[in-house]
Design an enzyme around this catalytic site. Structure first.
Site, PDB file in Angstrom:
ATOM      1  CB  THR A 189      -0.943   0.013   1.218  1.00 30.89           C
ATOM      2  OG1 THR A 189      -1.746   1.187   1.186  1.00 30.89           O
ATOM      3  CG2 THR A 189      -0.165  -0.014   2.523  1.00 30.89           C
ATOM      4  NE  ARG A 190       0.384   5.662  -4.621  1.00 29.03           N
ATOM      5  CZ  ARG A 190      -0.737   5.702  -5.344  1.00 29.03           C
ATOM      6  NH1 ARG A 190      -1.239   4.596  -5.860  1.00 29.03           N
ATOM      7  NH2 ARG A 190      -1.352   6.842  -5.565  1.00 29.03           N
ATOM      8  CG  HIS A 194      -9.660   4.422   5.020  1.00 28.40           C
ATOM      9  ND1 HIS A 194      -9.488   5.375   6.009  1.00 28.40           N
ATOM     10  CD2 HIS A 194      -9.096   4.953   3.896  1.00 28.40           C
ATOM     11  CE1 HIS A 194      -8.863   6.431   5.502  1.00 28.40           C
ATOM     12  NE2 HIS A 194      -8.606   6.202   4.233  1.00 28.40           N
ATOM     13  CG  HIS A 197      -7.739  -0.389   2.506  1.00 30.05           C
ATOM     14  ND1 HIS A 197      -8.171   0.865   2.855  1.00 30.05           N
ATOM     15  CD2 HIS A 197      -7.523  -0.354   1.170  1.00 30.05           C
ATOM     16  CE1 HIS A 197      -8.208   1.622   1.786  1.00 30.05           C
ATOM     17  NE2 HIS A 197      -7.828   0.923   0.741  1.00 30.05           N
ATOM     18  NE  ARG A 283     -11.774  -2.482 -11.317  1.00 29.47           N
ATOM     19  CZ  ARG A 283     -11.842  -1.304 -11.926  1.00 29.47           C
ATOM     20  NH1 ARG A 283     -11.159  -0.283 -11.441  1.00 29.47           N
ATOM     21  NH2 ARG A 283     -12.561  -1.153 -13.022  1.00 29.47           N
TER      22      ARG A 283
END
Length: 562
Positions: A189-190, A194, A197, A283
């Site tokens: 992740t970058r 929340h 996720h 995605r």
């Protein structure tokens, strides 16, 4: 669990090499190169043992294969200036130092070549399109010459932040062994995490019966992303919501390229080096947004398909990212494909989240834990309290400075934020007096303005810039620099050339027409008009006061002032 090969010299050899390096030519690494060197030295980029040779580079660009035939999807090259490359010979050892001059590694130079960057962009990133951040970096920031060769590590780059969350591949592998974690799924992740996720990562771990590694990138991400200090505090806040002893977090000092499918495969290979057995691929994983035609650079599932195609060779299984939505009927998150026809689903997009933060609106607890929102609000105050930059661009004599001065007075009258004027002539006198008017020096002057404006914006002030700034690529670069910290409002002062010549108080246009001044913008050097400025003003039709008022109205419409 086996170890990956690190490239650091033993301490006694490193001390001797450090002493010898005083006589070597030195290259000061850029921030991206520091990230790459660190990942090379600690084994994150195994099987690489240095920057790609020309043969390896050609193979990686064309077919994602090193000269040995080994899979590797992303060029990792040391780009340098023509001047430095001209001083170096193959077979020579050079010193690689950080921005403070600390010796990080030695490099045995085996190859020196000038790449075809347009071909690299097309093969690696799928398009020679400046709107792709990696292509823009490649063409306008990276040096024109590449050096290849093996590295010998002297000293690891020092990180003063979040040390307890930083691990090399071998350190993380050792922890997995200590904890008895034999199956580990990594989540890249970058962005802040929340509840959606959290739900998808827990489901992914349950599906493959694995422990979970939250592995965020804290090197270089996409311009405009939330800074890593804020993100890590958000990750720490949300980790408490995972079941105990199932999940851990480690920080990855990677410089992302936003390269879509190839980047996803690269990420999977890196996580394999860290001891992971599974990797979640989202995605449009590492997608950079839209191209010049307004279309996505990559298909939504291209990344998943490429990783799945190579997962056996890499030795890590791909876990597809399942879009999670909040079911109001069931008061819980469910995968999108499991939602019934009559169910009411709720979702807040990234754009909507930013809007709510900007205007101070409520963000519901079903979307994100309160402690995460608290951290985001600390560094994302409402838009009318943030710093911003107004960047005037136009021909000499167009009226930029006059309008900027009028705007400065109006903003200072409001009194809610400090205002700084970075006029072209003032900057030339105080920051860039040694520069000529060559294209290279004009670009450097604009970058200096952008750097200062970025610092002003970051610290909550208003920067008013009024240079000519004739080149679109450099203006776009400055926009990217500043939008990391706040809003960037480009104003094209579109006064026609003939009017600018009539107003010429200094006689510059006359001297340019007579050939006395060379490379004068609008005469024998081009002015590239902005394609989509926030505001376009023609000073033939309006007075400076009216023009400044137009800017005020635009700033109000953007929510930057009240």
């Amino acid at each position: 669990m086996d170890k990956v090969k690190e490239l650091y010299l033993p301490s006694d050899e490193a001390a001797a090499a450090k002493a010898a390096a005083k006589d070597y030519k030195s290259w000061d690494l850029t921030p991206r190169q520091v990230c790459d060197v660190e990942m090379l030295l600690d084994g994150s980029f195994a099987p690489l043992e240095g920057f790609l040779t020309e043969a390896d580079y050609d193979g990686v660009c064309a077919s994602m294969r090193l000269a040995s035939g080994a899979l590797w999807p992303m060029p990792v090259t040391l780009d340098v200036t023509e001047a430095f490359a001209g001083e170096v010979e193959t077979g020579e050892t050079i010193a690689l130092r950080d921005q403070e001059g600390v010796l990080i590694a030695l490099m045995e130079v085996s190859d020196i070549w000038t790449p075809d960057k347009s071909a690299e962009a097309a093969m690696v990133f799928g398009a020679d399109d400046d709107r792709h951040p990696a292509v823009h970096y490649l063409k306008y920031t990276a040096g024109p010459v590449y050096l290849g060769g093996r590295l010998k590590g002297i000293e690891a780059p020092v990180h003063y932040d979040f040390r307890h969350h930083r691990h090399t591949p071998n350190e993380l592998r050792a922890l997995f062994d200590k904890w008895g974690w034999h199956r580990v799924v990594a989540f890249q992740t970058r962005n802040p995490l929340h509840r959606a996720h959290m739900e998808l990562t827990m489901r992914a771990a349950q599906e493959v019966q694995a422990n979970l590694l939250i592995h965020p990138v804290v090197g270089m991400t996409k311009p405009g992303d939330v800074d890593h200090f804020t993100r890590v505090r958000c990750y720490e806040a949300i980790l408490n919501n995972y079941p105990e002893q199932t999940t851990t977090m480690s920080l990855l000092h990677l410089a992302m390229r936003m390269g879509g499918p190839r980047e996803a495969l690269w990420h999977a290979m890196i996580r394999k080096n860290y001891g992971c057995t599974h990797f979640i691929v989202g995605r449009d994983h590492a997608g950079p947004g839209n191209n010049a035609k307004g279309e996505p650079f990559y298909g939504p599932y291209d990344a998943q398909e490429l990783v799945r195609e190579h997962e056996d060779e890499v030795g890590i299984k791909m876990v597809p990212f399942k879009m999670m939505v909040y079911s109001q009927d069931h008061a819980q998150y469910v995968p999108m494909d499991e939602v019934g026809e009559d169910e009411t689903v709720l979702n807040i997009s990234g754009t909507e989240l930013r809007r709510r933060l900007q205007v101070g609106l409520d963000i519901p607890e079903w979307f994100s834990p309160p402690e995460v929102i608290k951290e985001l609000r600390r560094t994302h105050p409402p838009r009318h309290q943030q710093g911003f930059t107004v960047f005037f661009t136009g021909l000499s004599g167009s009226g930029k400075s006059t309008i900027a001065n009028a705007l400065m007075v109006k903003l200072m009258e409001m009194g809610d934020r400090p205002v700084t004027l970075l006029d072209g002539d003032i900057v030339r006198k105080n920051l860039s007096s040694e520069l000529t008017f060559s294209k290279e020096h004009r670009d450097l002057n604009i970058r200096r303005i952008g750097f200062v404006a970025g610092e002003i914006t970051k610290n909550g002030g208003v920067a008013l810039c009024a240079p000519i700034a004739p080149y679109a690529a450099t203006r776009r670069e400055v926009r990217s620099m500043i939008e990391q910290y706040g809003a960037f409002c480009e104003i094209h002062v579109a006064t026609p050339l003939e009017i600018c010549e009539e107003r010429d108080r200094k006689g510059l246009y006359a001297k340019a027409r007579a050939g006395i001044i060379k490379q004068f913008t609008g005469i024998d050097d081009p002015y590239e008009e902005p394609e989509a400025p926030e505001l376009k003003i023609d000073t033939v039709k309006v007075s400076p006061d009216e023009a400044a008022h137009q800017v005020i109205l635009k700033l109000e419409s953007l929510g930057l002032i009240r």
